[in-house]
Design a protein around this motif. Structure first.
Motif, PDB file in Angstrom:
ATOM      1  N   LYS A  40      -3.697  16.715  -3.669  1.00  0.00           N
ATOM      2  CA  LYS A  40      -4.266  15.754  -4.609  1.00  0.00           C
ATOM      3  C   LYS A  40      -3.747  14.328  -4.379  1.00  0.00           C
ATOM      4  CE  LYS A  40      -4.975  19.283  -8.158  1.00  0.00           C
ATOM      5  NZ  LYS A  40      -4.656  19.728  -9.543  1.00  0.00           N
ATOM      6  N   ALA A  41      -3.286  14.073  -3.168  1.00  0.00           N
ATOM      7  CA  ALA A  41      -2.748  12.754  -2.840  1.00  0.00           C
ATOM      8  C   ALA A  41      -3.262  12.321  -1.487  1.00  0.00           C
ATOM      9  CB  ALA A  41      -1.227  12.788  -2.842  1.00  0.00           C
ATOM     10  N   ILE A  42      -3.468  11.036  -1.344  1.00  0.00           N
ATOM     11  CA  ILE A  42      -3.838  10.444  -0.061  1.00  0.00           C
ATOM     12  C   ILE A  42      -2.873   9.301   0.222  1.00  0.00           C
ATOM     13  CG2 ILE A  42      -5.614   9.264   1.288  1.00  0.00           C
ATOM     14  CD1 ILE A  42      -7.702  10.516  -0.606  1.00  0.00           C
ATOM     15  N   GLU A  43      -2.273   9.329   1.388  1.00  0.00           N
ATOM     16  CA  GLU A  43      -1.358   8.271   1.825  1.00  0.00           C
ATOM     17  C   GLU A  43      -1.948   7.612   3.061  1.00  0.00           C
ATOM     18  OE1 GLU A  43       2.401   6.069   1.833  1.00  0.00           O
ATOM     19  OE2 GLU A  43       1.538   7.447   0.342  1.00  0.00           O
ATOM     20  N   ALA A  44      -2.223   6.321   2.972  1.00  0.00           N
ATOM     21  CA  ALA A  44      -2.742   5.606   4.130  1.00  0.00           C
ATOM     22  C   ALA A  44      -1.628   5.418   5.161  1.00  0.00           C
ATOM     23  CB  ALA A  44      -3.289   4.251   3.711  1.00  0.00           C
ATOM     24  N   PRO A  45      -1.956   5.362   6.441  1.00  0.00           N
ATOM     25  CA  PRO A  45      -0.932   5.050   7.447  1.00  0.00           C
ATOM     26  C   PRO A  45      -0.271   3.712   7.122  1.00  0.00           C
ATOM     27  CG  PRO A  45      -2.963   5.790   8.503  1.00  0.00           C
ATOM     28  CD  PRO A  45      -3.285   5.597   7.045  1.00  0.00           C
ATOM     29  N   ASN A  71       6.277  -4.165   5.459  1.00  0.00           N
ATOM     30  CA  ASN A  71       5.537  -2.902   5.399  1.00  0.00           C
ATOM     31  C   ASN A  71       4.423  -3.003   4.363  1.00  0.00           C
ATOM     32  OD1 ASN A  71       7.232  -1.711   7.276  1.00  0.00           O
ATOM     33  ND2 ASN A  71       8.547  -0.765   5.731  1.00  0.00           N
ATOM     34  N   ILE A  72       3.248  -2.519   4.730  1.00  0.00           N
ATOM     35  CA  ILE A  72       2.113  -2.470   3.812  1.00  0.00           C
ATOM     36  C   ILE A  72       1.756  -1.004   3.591  1.00  0.00           C
ATOM     37  CG2 ILE A  72      -0.221  -3.257   3.325  1.00  0.00           C
ATOM     38  CD1 ILE A  72       1.787  -5.521   3.744  1.00  0.00           C
ATOM     39  N   HIS A  73       1.749  -0.577   2.341  1.00  0.00           N
ATOM     40  CA  HIS A  73       1.495   0.821   1.996  1.00  0.00           C
ATOM     41  C   HIS A  73       0.325   0.906   1.013  1.00  0.00           C
ATOM     42  CE1 HIS A  73       5.653   1.728   3.431  1.00  0.00           C
ATOM     43  NE2 HIS A  73       5.934   0.560   2.869  1.00  0.00           N
ATOM     44  N   ALA A  74      -0.357   2.042   1.028  1.00  0.00           N
ATOM     45  CA  ALA A  74      -1.437   2.291   0.057  1.00  0.00           C
ATOM     46  C   ALA A  74      -1.494   3.781  -0.229  1.00  0.00           C
ATOM     47  CB  ALA A  74      -2.775   1.800   0.595  1.00  0.00           C
ATOM     48  N   GLY A  75      -1.760   4.121  -1.490  1.00  0.00           N
ATOM     49  CA  GLY A  75      -1.817   5.526  -1.858  1.00  0.00           C
ATOM     50  C   GLY A  75      -2.777   5.788  -2.996  1.00  0.00           C
ATOM     51  N   VAL A  82      -7.210  12.002 -13.530  1.00  0.00           N
ATOM     52  CA  VAL A  82      -7.018  10.553 -13.667  1.00  0.00           C
ATOM     53  C   VAL A  82      -6.776   9.978 -12.278  1.00  0.00           C
ATOM     54  CG1 VAL A  82      -5.641   8.709 -14.672  1.00  0.00           C
ATOM     55  CG2 VAL A  82      -6.071  10.803 -15.988  1.00  0.00           C
ATOM     56  N   MET A  83      -7.688   9.131 -11.813  1.00  0.00           N
ATOM     57  CA  MET A  83      -7.549   8.535 -10.488  1.00  0.00           C
ATOM     58  C   MET A  83      -6.609   7.346 -10.554  1.00  0.00           C
ATOM     59  SD  MET A  83     -11.411   8.713  -8.913  1.00  0.00           S
ATOM     60  CE  MET A  83     -12.157   7.795 -10.270  1.00  0.00           C
ATOM     61  N   LYS A  84      -5.604   7.357  -9.683  1.00  0.00           N
ATOM     62  CA  LYS A  84      -4.612   6.293  -9.647  1.00  0.00           C
ATOM     63  C   LYS A  84      -4.527   5.765  -8.215  1.00  0.00           C
ATOM     64  CE  LYS A  84      -1.977   8.440 -13.393  1.00  0.00           C
ATOM     65  NZ  LYS A  84      -0.682   9.027 -13.826  1.00  0.00           N
ATOM     66  N   VAL A  85      -4.712   4.462  -8.052  1.00  0.00           N
ATOM     67  CA  VAL A  85      -4.720   3.842  -6.724  1.00  0.00           C
ATOM     68  C   VAL A  85      -3.831   2.595  -6.759  1.00  0.00           C
ATOM     69  CG1 VAL A  85      -6.175   3.087  -4.807  1.00  0.00           C
ATOM     70  CG2 VAL A  85      -7.166   4.502  -6.625  1.00  0.00           C
ATOM     71  N   ALA A  86      -3.067   2.388  -5.709  1.00  0.00           N
ATOM     72  CA  ALA A  86      -2.225   1.194  -5.673  1.00  0.00           C
ATOM     73  C   ALA A  86      -1.859   0.834  -4.239  1.00  0.00           C
ATOM     74  CB  ALA A  86      -0.947   1.389  -6.491  1.00  0.00           C
ATOM     75  N   LEU A  87      -1.480  -0.419  -4.063  1.00  0.00           N
ATOM     76  CA  LEU A  87      -0.965  -0.934  -2.799  1.00  0.00           C
ATOM     77  C   LEU A  87       0.457  -1.419  -3.041  1.00  0.00           C
ATOM     78  CD1 LEU A  87      -3.924  -3.357  -1.938  1.00  0.00           C
ATOM     79  CD2 LEU A  87      -3.793  -0.916  -1.387  1.00  0.00           C
ATOM     80  N   LYS A  88       1.274  -1.404  -1.981  1.00  0.00           N
ATOM     81  CA  LYS A  88       2.613  -1.989  -2.078  1.00  0.00           C
ATOM     82  C   LYS A  88       2.930  -2.733  -0.798  1.00  0.00           C
ATOM     83  CE  LYS A  88       6.596   0.176  -1.467  1.00  0.00           C
ATOM     84  NZ  LYS A  88       7.833   0.982  -1.636  1.00  0.00           N
ATOM     85  N   ASN A  89       3.453  -3.926  -0.929  1.00  0.00           N
ATOM     86  CA  ASN A  89       3.945  -4.631   0.247  1.00  0.00           C
ATOM     87  C   ASN A  89       5.432  -4.904   0.071  1.00  0.00           C
ATOM     88  OD1 ASN A  89       4.484  -7.651  -0.472  1.00  0.00           O
ATOM     89  ND2 ASN A  89       2.524  -7.197  -1.458  1.00  0.00           N
ATOM     90  N   ALA A 321       3.815   5.524  -0.500  1.00  0.00           N
ATOM     91  CA  ALA A 321       3.187   4.715  -1.544  1.00  0.00           C
ATOM     92  C   ALA A 321       2.750   5.541  -2.748  1.00  0.00           C
ATOM     93  CB  ALA A 321       1.984   3.964  -0.969  1.00  0.00           C
ATOM     94  N   ILE A 322       2.486   6.830  -2.538  1.00  0.00           N
ATOM     95  CA  ILE A 322       2.024   7.652  -3.658  1.00  0.00           C
ATOM     96  C   ILE A 322       3.048   7.662  -4.798  1.00  0.00           C
ATOM     97  CG2 ILE A 322       0.390   9.098  -2.405  1.00  0.00           C
ATOM     98  CD1 ILE A 322       2.582  11.182  -2.048  1.00  0.00           C
ATOM     99  N   TYR A 323       4.321   7.501  -4.473  1.00  0.00           N
ATOM    100  CA  TYR A 323       5.350   7.448  -5.516  1.00  0.00           C
ATOM    101  C   TYR A 323       5.290   6.122  -6.278  1.00  0.00           C
ATOM    102  CZ  TYR A 323       7.121  11.553  -3.104  1.00  0.00           C
ATOM    103  OH  TYR A 323       7.228  12.800  -2.539  1.00  0.00           O
ATOM    104  N   ASP A 324       5.011   5.051  -5.549  1.00  0.00           N
ATOM    105  CA  ASP A 324       4.838   3.756  -6.210  1.00  0.00           C
ATOM    106  C   ASP A 324       3.583   3.752  -7.080  1.00  0.00           C
ATOM    107  OD1 ASP A 324       7.026   2.198  -4.738  1.00  0.00           O
ATOM    108  OD2 ASP A 324       5.834   2.987  -3.086  1.00  0.00           O
TER     109      ASP A 324
END
Length: 353
Positions: A40-45, A71-75, A82-89, A321-324
């Motif tokens: 139930k999680a997707i982690e972008a490269p 580093n640029i992360h997305a998850g 409940v859909m949860k999406v975020a980016l982290k730099n 990023a999924i944790y963020d």
């Protein structure tokens, strides 16, 4: 939609809304690990930019070719529908503190609307990121430590291990003794005094990394080691039944890792990172991928993380990023509920439509 708005949370705002909440962060991290195991999680490269070194050095380099990096992360998470999406730099330079330029890193978490993709919140990333990293190690400690464990050894006393000791104490109520080592002796002594008081645990500053490890039931390094060539934790440092939380990647030598009796990773997703443990272990023939247990499977009660109480276990705790996403979304919801943050406009009337 005629306008698009989002809320901005400073570091102080994020803390007010639970960014440094130890029990909540541990719970979020454990749940995220389970969701990842359940698919139930997707982690972008991860996209990583290094600078300050010749471009040729970046090719096929295992480890960190430069201290200066971003580093640029997305998850994405499906959290019970409940859909949860975020980016982290995260831009960073570990030399910042010694150069008098503040913390080693800064960063931002951007919470996205899952339907439009528009930002709905922008917040400081550093407290969230450090807390969830420390909590990620602690979740491994919760499920993988040997019964009867009473002590931990910490190498490095920066923000990550400040979070790690607090989160580990949360999941390890029997904790009695912590050994801590840092290159900065005075900083280690201050850390020991602070957390002895805060946690009611005997925290002792020691004179070497070996002293921090040799008698510890759980070992948690969080350092600025850049490559495996700088690894220093030797095989004979690890006591029977101990758990090595591989939090900062290159602290243990390949020989130490290879001699372990079992391996656990926080998510199979981490195998996609080909220049980091555990993938490097598999590529070098030091471990078989099918033998590395997914911590989510342990959390789900489908397997045990260790076969024998005397086994030395290595837990590969790779931040993602999924944790963020999970922690940042909680902070965002608390901010909405408590009217915290500054409302900003992305646009009032879209130029393009």
């Amino acid at each position: 939609m005629s306008e698009a708005n989002f809320i901005y949370l400073s570091q102080e705002d994020a803390i007010r809304c639970g960014a440094a909440d130890v029990p909540a962060t541990v719970a979020d991290t454990e749940r995220t690990t389970l969701l990842a195991y359940q698919g139930k999680a997707i982690e972008a490269p991860t996209a990583t930019l290094f600078w300050g070194v010749p471009a040729e050095k970046l090719k096929n380099f295992v480890g960190y070719p430069s201290k200066k990096r971003a580093n640029i992360h997305a998850g994405y998470l499906d959290d019970n529908g409940v859909m949860k999406v975020a980016l982290k730099n995260i831009p960073s330079n570990p030399d910042n503190p010694i150069n008098g330029k503040g913390p080693r890193a800064s960063g931002l978490v951007t919470i996205l609307d899952p339907e439009t993709g528009y930002p709905i919140a922008l917040m400081d990333a550093m407290v969230i990121s450090c807390m969830r990293t420390g909590a990620l190690g602690a979740v491994g400690v919760k499920h993988l430590r040997r019964p009867g464990s009473r002590s931990i050894g910490l190498i490095g006393v920066g923000p990550i291990n400040q979070a790690a000791i607090a989160c580990t104490a949360e999941v390890m109520p029997e904790l009695e003794l912590a050994y801590v080592y840092d290159l900065n002796t005075e900083r280690a002594k201050a850390f020991a005094a602070e957390f002895s008081r805060k946690l009611n645990v005997d925290v002792r500053a020691v004179d070497s990394a070996r002293e921090a490890v040799i008698d510890a039931d759980v070992v948690i390094p969080a350092t600025n080691v850049q490559t495996i060539d700088d690894a220093y934790i030797a095989p004979d440092w690890m006591k029977k039944g101990s758990l090595l939380v591989d939090l900062s990647i290159w602290d243990a030598t390949f020989e130490t890792l290879a001699r372990a009796d079992g391996y656990v990773m926080n998510s199979a997703i981490s195998m996609e990172r080909k220049t980091m443990t555990p993938s490097v272990m598999v590529d070098r023939g030091l471990a078989k991928e099918e033998e590395i247990i997914d911590l989510g499977k342990v959390i789900a009660g489908e397997t045990s993380g260790r076969r024998d109480d005397d086994d030395v276990i290595v837990y590969f705790a790779r931040g993602m990023a999924i944790y963020d996403v999970m922690c940042g979304y909680r902070v965002y919801e608390n901010a909405l509920q408590n009217s915290v943050g500054e409302k900003l406009s992305l646009w009032q009337s879209a130029f393009w439509s």
